[in-house]
Design a protein around this motif. Structure first.
Motif, PDB file in Angstrom:
ATOM      1  N   ILE A 126       0.839  -1.202   0.000  1.00 12.94           N
ATOM      2  CA  ILE A 126       0.000   0.000   0.000  1.00 12.94           C
ATOM      3  C   ILE A 126       0.872   1.249   0.000  1.00 12.94           C
ATOM      4  CG2 ILE A 126      -1.691   1.332   1.320  1.00 12.94           C
ATOM      5  CD1 ILE A 126      -2.873  -1.339   2.265  1.00 12.94           C
ATOM      6  N   ALA A 127       1.945   1.237   0.774  1.00 12.52           N
ATOM      7  CA  ALA A 127       2.861   2.381   0.813  1.00 12.52           C
ATOM      8  C   ALA A 127       3.478   2.621  -0.567  1.00 12.52           C
ATOM      9  CB  ALA A 127       3.950   2.151   1.857  1.00 12.52           C
ATOM     10  N   ARG A 128       3.934   1.549  -1.210  1.00  7.55           N
ATOM     11  CA  ARG A 128       4.530   1.703  -2.546  1.00  7.55           C
ATOM     12  C   ARG A 128       3.512   2.238  -3.543  1.00  7.55           C
ATOM     13  NH1 ARG A 128       7.167  -3.519  -1.573  1.00  7.55           N
ATOM     14  NH2 ARG A 128       9.337  -3.076  -1.150  1.00  7.55           N
ATOM     15  N   THR A 129       2.301   1.657  -3.533  1.00  8.00           N
ATOM     16  CA  THR A 129       1.253   2.072  -4.457  1.00  8.00           C
ATOM     17  C   THR A 129       0.883   3.534  -4.240  1.00  8.00           C
ATOM     18  OG1 THR A 129       0.396  -0.185  -4.513  1.00  8.00           O
ATOM     19  CG2 THR A 129      -1.094   1.542  -5.239  1.00  8.00           C
TER      20      THR A 129
ATOM     21  N   MET B 112       5.072   6.120  -1.982  1.00  5.07           N
ATOM     22  CA  MET B 112       6.132   6.236  -0.991  1.00  5.07           C
ATOM     23  C   MET B 112       7.289   5.319  -1.384  1.00  5.07           C
ATOM     24  SD  MET B 112       3.822   6.390   2.446  1.00  5.07           S
ATOM     25  CE  MET B 112       4.857   7.503   3.361  1.00  5.07           C
ATOM     26  N   THR B 113       8.479   5.655  -0.936  1.00  2.00           N
ATOM     27  CA  THR B 113       9.657   4.832  -1.164  1.00  2.00           C
ATOM     28  C   THR B 113       9.870   3.963   0.065  1.00  2.00           C
ATOM     29  OG1 THR B 113      10.652   6.546  -2.525  1.00  2.00           O
ATOM     30  CG2 THR B 113      12.135   4.870  -1.657  1.00  2.00           C
ATOM     31  N   VAL B 114       9.989   2.658  -0.149  1.00 11.02           N
ATOM     32  CA  VAL B 114      10.204   1.716   0.945  1.00 11.02           C
ATOM     33  C   VAL B 114      11.672   1.313   0.931  1.00 11.02           C
ATOM     34  CG1 VAL B 114       9.523  -0.504   1.919  1.00 11.02           C
ATOM     35  CG2 VAL B 114       7.835   0.890   0.717  1.00 11.02           C
ATOM     36  N   ILE B 115      12.316   1.474   2.079  1.00 11.18           N
ATOM     37  CA  ILE B 115      13.751   1.225   2.196  1.00 11.18           C
ATOM     38  C   ILE B 115      13.975   0.125   3.216  1.00 11.18           C
ATOM     39  CG2 ILE B 115      15.970   2.266   2.783  1.00 11.18           C
ATOM     40  CD1 ILE B 115      14.612   4.991   2.241  1.00 11.18           C
ATOM     41  N   LEU B 116      14.812  -0.840   2.854  1.00  9.17           N
ATOM     42  CA  LEU B 116      15.209  -1.869   3.816  1.00  9.17           C
ATOM     43  C   LEU B 116      16.343  -1.292   4.649  1.00  9.17           C
ATOM     44  CD1 LEU B 116      15.131  -4.730   4.961  1.00  9.17           C
ATOM     45  CD2 LEU B 116      16.768  -5.387   3.180  1.00  9.17           C
ATOM     46  N   ASP B 117      16.069  -1.107   5.926  1.00  7.89           N
ATOM     47  CA  ASP B 117      17.075  -0.527   6.812  1.00  7.89           C
ATOM     48  C   ASP B 117      17.978  -1.581   7.421  1.00  7.89           C
ATOM     49  OD1 ASP B 117      14.800   1.960   8.097  1.00  7.89           O
ATOM     50  OD2 ASP B 117      16.210   2.095   6.444  1.00  7.89           O
TER      51      ASP B 117
ATOM     52  N   GLU C 234      12.885  -8.301   9.238  1.00 10.62           N
ATOM     53  CA  GLU C 234      13.349  -7.171   8.443  1.00 10.62           C
ATOM     54  C   GLU C 234      12.749  -5.894   9.008  1.00 10.62           C
ATOM     55  OE1 GLU C 234      12.401  -7.584   4.343  1.00 10.62           O
ATOM     56  OE2 GLU C 234      13.689  -9.339   4.078  1.00 10.62           O
ATOM     57  N   TYR C 235      13.572  -4.877   9.099  1.00  8.60           N
ATOM     58  CA  TYR C 235      13.122  -3.575   9.556  1.00  8.60           C
ATOM     59  C   TYR C 235      13.144  -2.633   8.364  1.00  8.60           C
ATOM     60  CZ  TYR C 235      13.575  -5.537  14.151  1.00  8.60           C
ATOM     61  OH  TYR C 235      13.415  -6.330  15.246  1.00  8.60           O
ATOM     62  N   GLN C 236      11.999  -2.018   8.078  1.00  5.07           N
ATOM     63  CA  GLN C 236      11.883  -1.153   6.916  1.00  5.07           C
ATOM     64  C   GLN C 236      11.383   0.213   7.336  1.00  5.07           C
ATOM     65  OE1 GLN C 236       9.128  -3.743   4.861  1.00  5.07           O
ATOM     66  NE2 GLN C 236      10.731  -4.368   3.453  1.00  5.07           N
ATOM     67  N   SER C 237      11.715   1.191   6.512  1.00  2.00           N
ATOM     68  CA  SER C 237      11.173   2.527   6.718  1.00  2.00           C
ATOM     69  C   SER C 237      10.624   3.009   5.383  1.00  2.00           C
ATOM     70  CB  SER C 237      12.240   3.478   7.254  1.00  2.00           C
ATOM     71  OG  SER C 237      13.284   3.612   6.315  1.00  2.00           O
ATOM     72  N   VAL C 238       9.768   3.998   5.446  1.00  2.00           N
ATOM     73  CA  VAL C 238       9.203   4.587   4.239  1.00  2.00           C
ATOM     74  C   VAL C 238       9.426   6.083   4.277  1.00  2.00           C
ATOM     75  CG1 VAL C 238       7.445   2.805   3.931  1.00  2.00           C
ATOM     76  CG2 VAL C 238       6.893   4.833   5.247  1.00  2.00           C
TER      77      VAL C 238
END
Length: 63
Positions: free
Chosen positions: A6-9, A12-17, A24-28
């Motif tokens: 949903i964030a990508r759509t 937003m940019t999803v980054i693997l931190d 996995e910890y991700q941020s947007v």
């Protein structure tokens, strides 16, 4: 509901931190308008989920 999709759509940019073990910890990040689209999409998905549950209960009660 896949919140990352949903964030990508929403634009937003999803980054693997990072990753610790199997987690996995991700941020947007993104614009305020992307954040608004994201919030709208989450509300819409939740409303659809509730409608589907209600219809399923009605179908079961008729049977």
């Amino acid at each position: 509901m896949d919140i990352v999709d949903i964030a990508r759509t929403s634009g937003m940019t999803v980054i693997l931190d990072g990753r610790i073990g199997r987690v996995e910890y991700q941020s947007v990040c993104g614009s305020l308008s992307a954040l608004q689209r994201f919030a709208d999409a989450v509300r819409h998905a939740e409303a659809n989920r509730k409608d589907n549950r209600k219809r399923a209960r009605q179908t079961l009660s008729r049977a």
